[in-house]
Design a protein around this motif. Structure first.
Motif, PDB file in Angstrom:
ATOM      1  N   LEU A 116       1.176  -1.437   0.018  1.00  0.00           N
ATOM      2  CA  LEU A 116       0.097  -0.183  -0.135  1.00  0.00           C
ATOM      3  C   LEU A 116       1.113   1.228   0.345  1.00  0.00           C
ATOM      4  O   LEU A 116       0.074   2.311   0.089  1.00  0.00           O
ATOM      5  CB  LEU A 116      -1.185  -0.039   0.958  1.00  0.00           C
ATOM      6  CG  LEU A 116      -2.302  -1.469   1.087  1.00  0.00           C
ATOM      7  CD1 LEU A 116      -3.053  -1.270   2.337  1.00  0.00           C
ATOM      8  CD2 LEU A 116      -2.843  -1.072   0.166  1.00  0.00           C
ATOM      9  N   GLY A 117       1.957   1.362   0.075  1.00  0.00           N
ATOM     10  CA  GLY A 117       2.902   2.705   0.127  1.00  0.00           C
ATOM     11  C   GLY A 117       4.001   2.587   1.083  1.00  0.00           C
ATOM     12  O   GLY A 117       3.557   1.777   2.216  1.00  0.00           O
ATOM     13  N   LEU A 166       3.146  -0.732  14.105  1.00  0.00           N
ATOM     14  CA  LEU A 166       4.137  -1.631  14.534  1.00  0.00           C
ATOM     15  C   LEU A 166       6.074  -1.426  13.930  1.00  0.00           C
ATOM     16  O   LEU A 166       5.913  -0.688  13.196  1.00  0.00           O
ATOM     17  CB  LEU A 166       4.068  -3.237  14.073  1.00  0.00           C
ATOM     18  CG  LEU A 166       2.910  -3.862  14.439  1.00  0.00           C
ATOM     19  CD1 LEU A 166       1.825  -4.049  13.363  1.00  0.00           C
ATOM     20  CD2 LEU A 166       2.479  -5.275  15.033  1.00  0.00           C
ATOM     21  N   GLY A 167       6.878  -1.703  15.690  1.00  0.00           N
ATOM     22  CA  GLY A 167       7.840  -1.355  14.826  1.00  0.00           C
ATOM     23  C   GLY A 167       9.054  -2.192  15.783  1.00  0.00           C
ATOM     24  O   GLY A 167       8.891  -3.218  17.054  1.00  0.00           O
ATOM     25  N   GLU A 179       2.869  -0.651   8.869  1.00  0.00           N
ATOM     26  CA  GLU A 179       1.941  -0.050   9.467  1.00  0.00           C
ATOM     27  C   GLU A 179       0.564  -1.363   8.543  1.00  0.00           C
ATOM     28  O   GLU A 179       1.224  -2.146   7.122  1.00  0.00           O
ATOM     29  CB  GLU A 179       1.513   0.833   8.647  1.00  0.00           C
ATOM     30  CG  GLU A 179       0.167   1.218   9.306  1.00  0.00           C
ATOM     31  CD  GLU A 179      -0.213   2.585   8.117  1.00  0.00           C
ATOM     32  OE1 GLU A 179      -0.469   3.184   8.907  1.00  0.00           O
ATOM     33  OE2 GLU A 179      -0.124   2.711   7.514  1.00  0.00           O
ATOM     34  N   LEU A 180       0.255  -2.140   9.356  1.00  0.00           N
ATOM     35  CA  LEU A 180      -0.269  -2.903   8.918  1.00  0.00           C
ATOM     36  C   LEU A 180      -2.416  -2.736   8.568  1.00  0.00           C
ATOM     37  O   LEU A 180      -3.263  -1.883   9.340  1.00  0.00           O
ATOM     38  CB  LEU A 180      -0.944  -4.746   9.975  1.00  0.00           C
ATOM     39  CG  LEU A 180       0.737  -4.868  10.133  1.00  0.00           C
ATOM     40  CD1 LEU A 180       0.187  -5.852  11.096  1.00  0.00           C
ATOM     41  CD2 LEU A 180       0.970  -5.273   8.421  1.00  0.00           C
ATOM     42  N   GLN A 181      -2.430  -2.791   7.360  1.00  0.00           N
ATOM     43  CA  GLN A 181      -4.230  -1.861   6.698  1.00  0.00           C
ATOM     44  C   GLN A 181      -5.540  -3.359   6.698  1.00  0.00           C
ATOM     45  O   GLN A 181      -4.801  -4.246   5.556  1.00  0.00           O
ATOM     46  CB  GLN A 181      -3.900  -0.844   5.882  1.00  0.00           C
ATOM     47  CG  GLN A 181      -4.849  -0.264   5.795  1.00  0.00           C
ATOM     48  CD  GLN A 181      -5.946   0.737   6.463  1.00  0.00           C
ATOM     49  OE1 GLN A 181      -5.446   1.040   7.137  1.00  0.00           O
ATOM     50  NE2 GLN A 181      -7.070   0.053   6.799  1.00  0.00           N
ATOM     51  N   ALA A 182      -6.377  -3.448   7.415  1.00  0.00           N
ATOM     52  CA  ALA A 182      -6.504  -4.095   6.886  1.00  0.00           C
ATOM     53  C   ALA A 182      -7.900  -4.449   5.424  1.00  0.00           C
ATOM     54  O   ALA A 182      -7.983  -3.034   5.290  1.00  0.00           O
ATOM     55  CB  ALA A 182      -7.787  -4.856   8.193  1.00  0.00           C
ATOM     56  N   ILE A 183      -8.073  -4.787   4.649  1.00  0.00           N
ATOM     57  CA  ILE A 183      -8.329  -4.645   3.546  1.00  0.00           C
ATOM     58  C   ILE A 183      -9.951  -5.555   3.164  1.00  0.00           C
ATOM     59  O   ILE A 183      -9.886  -7.083   3.527  1.00  0.00           O
ATOM     60  CB  ILE A 183      -7.882  -4.582   2.195  1.00  0.00           C
ATOM     61  CG1 ILE A 183      -7.408  -5.829   1.713  1.00  0.00           C
ATOM     62  CG2 ILE A 183      -7.033  -3.480   2.551  1.00  0.00           C
ATOM     63  CD1 ILE A 183      -6.572  -6.211   0.395  1.00  0.00           C
ATOM     64  N   VAL A 223       6.204   1.271   6.282  1.00  0.00           N
ATOM     65  CA  VAL A 223       5.907   0.616   5.068  1.00  0.00           C
ATOM     66  C   VAL A 223       4.813   0.298   5.099  1.00  0.00           C
ATOM     67  O   VAL A 223       4.103  -0.361   6.439  1.00  0.00           O
ATOM     68  CB  VAL A 223       7.417  -0.286   4.647  1.00  0.00           C
ATOM     69  CG1 VAL A 223       6.306  -1.677   3.913  1.00  0.00           C
ATOM     70  CG2 VAL A 223       8.593  -0.270   5.011  1.00  0.00           C
ATOM     71  N   THR A 224       3.984   0.669   4.749  1.00  0.00           N
ATOM     72  CA  THR A 224       2.178  -0.182   4.901  1.00  0.00           C
ATOM     73  C   THR A 224       1.332  -1.484   4.113  1.00  0.00           C
ATOM     74  O   THR A 224       2.111  -1.077   2.490  1.00  0.00           O
ATOM     75  CB  THR A 224       1.748   1.119   4.638  1.00  0.00           C
ATOM     76  OG1 THR A 224       1.960   2.589   5.264  1.00  0.00           O
ATOM     77  CG2 THR A 224      -0.482   0.478   5.074  1.00  0.00           C
ATOM     78  N   LEU A 225       1.179  -2.631   4.916  1.00  0.00           N
ATOM     79  CA  LEU A 225       1.109  -3.659   3.299  1.00  0.00           C
ATOM     80  C   LEU A 225      -0.386  -4.032   4.422  1.00  0.00           C
ATOM     81  O   LEU A 225      -0.953  -3.682   5.243  1.00  0.00           O
ATOM     82  CB  LEU A 225       1.684  -4.636   4.306  1.00  0.00           C
ATOM     83  CG  LEU A 225       3.447  -4.868   4.176  1.00  0.00           C
ATOM     84  CD1 LEU A 225       4.174  -6.456   5.187  1.00  0.00           C
ATOM     85  CD2 LEU A 225       4.064  -5.096   2.748  1.00  0.00           C
ATOM     86  N   ALA A 226      -1.193  -4.454   3.640  1.00  0.00           N
ATOM     87  CA  ALA A 226      -2.449  -4.905   3.300  1.00  0.00           C
ATOM     88  C   ALA A 226      -2.333  -6.550   4.259  1.00  0.00           C
ATOM     89  O   ALA A 226      -1.731  -6.980   3.933  1.00  0.00           O
ATOM     90  CB  ALA A 226      -2.943  -5.241   1.943  1.00  0.00           C
TER      91      ALA A 226
END
Length: 219
Positions: free
Chosen positions: A31-32, A119-120, A129-133, A85-88
């Motif tokens: 996600l970016g 998190l870190g 960063e974890l983003q639910a989709i 860093v953002t992951l889905a």
């Protein structure tokens, strides 16, 4: 390997060119990357690089391959301008259990309404960063992996833990003879198939800045 400082204490991005491949199909998994840099925003405007204003001094842009970056028009709050860093993910709680309870990451923020968490491993480092989709996380063909430096003595413990918890191990602990150093790595996959590499401190030998690097690249 590109970043704002030495890989030993900065987040770096590995750019890989694969011969004979003209493009990649991007999925919804990545996600970016968020960067706090007035200079980056200024450079984008100067070069007429497309920027989309998101509000609060944040601009969305894309690298040539389509990967998203979020540029904050401010000075970085830490030594490394790369903030996160953002992951889905498909199930936030399941992912938090994996990244926090198993991999030991500290949860800095959690927003139940927005279904996201930050998190870190350290206060002054780049965060995950974890983003639910909705639906399934699709990696398509343009995916990569996140790598963490880890003491060699801890790698076997990580492997043992993943075996006990019946988690996916893509590459069991292995030694790789690389020009300059022999490194040990283990590659895992989280519940959504995001690849995670833990490598030992020998990577620091490989990541030393070459003072001739910029000239060699230009040549």
């Amino acid at each position: 390997m590109v970043g704002y400082g030495p890989e030993g204490d900065h987040f770096v991005t590995e750019l890989t060119y694969n011969y004979g491949i003209g493009s990649y199909q991007l999925g919804n998994d990545f996600l970016g990357i968020t960067v706090a840099s007035r200079q980056a925003v200024s450079n984008a405007r100067k070069l007429k690089w497309p920027l989309s204003e998101m509000g609060d001094g944040v601009f969305e842009t894309k690298a040539p391959g389509g990967y998203k970056f979020y540029l904050q028009d401010c000075s970085p709050p830490q030594s490394d301008p790369v903030l996160k860093v953002t992951l889905a993910v498909s199930d936030l709680q399941k992912s938090l259990n994996y990244w926090s309870n198993l991999l030991g990451m500290k949860i800095y923020e959690k927003d139940e309404k927005e279904q996201r968490a930050l998190l870190g491993y350290a206060d002054n480092q780049c965060k995950l960063e974890l983003q639910a989709i909705p639906g399934k996380v699709d990696h398509a063909t343009g995916f990569g992996r996140i790598a963490f430096s880890c003491p060699q003595k801890e790698l076997s413990d990580i492997e043992d833990l993943m075996k006990r918890e019946n988690q996916k191990i893509l590459t069991p602990l292995v030694s790789l003879d690389t020009p300059g150093a022999t490194v040990q790595v283990i590659i895992l996959a989280d519940p959504d198939g995001h690849e995670i590499c833990f490598g030992d401190e020998a990577f620091r030998e490989l990541s030393k800045v070459d003072p001739e690097g910029n000239k060699l690249l230009d040549d």
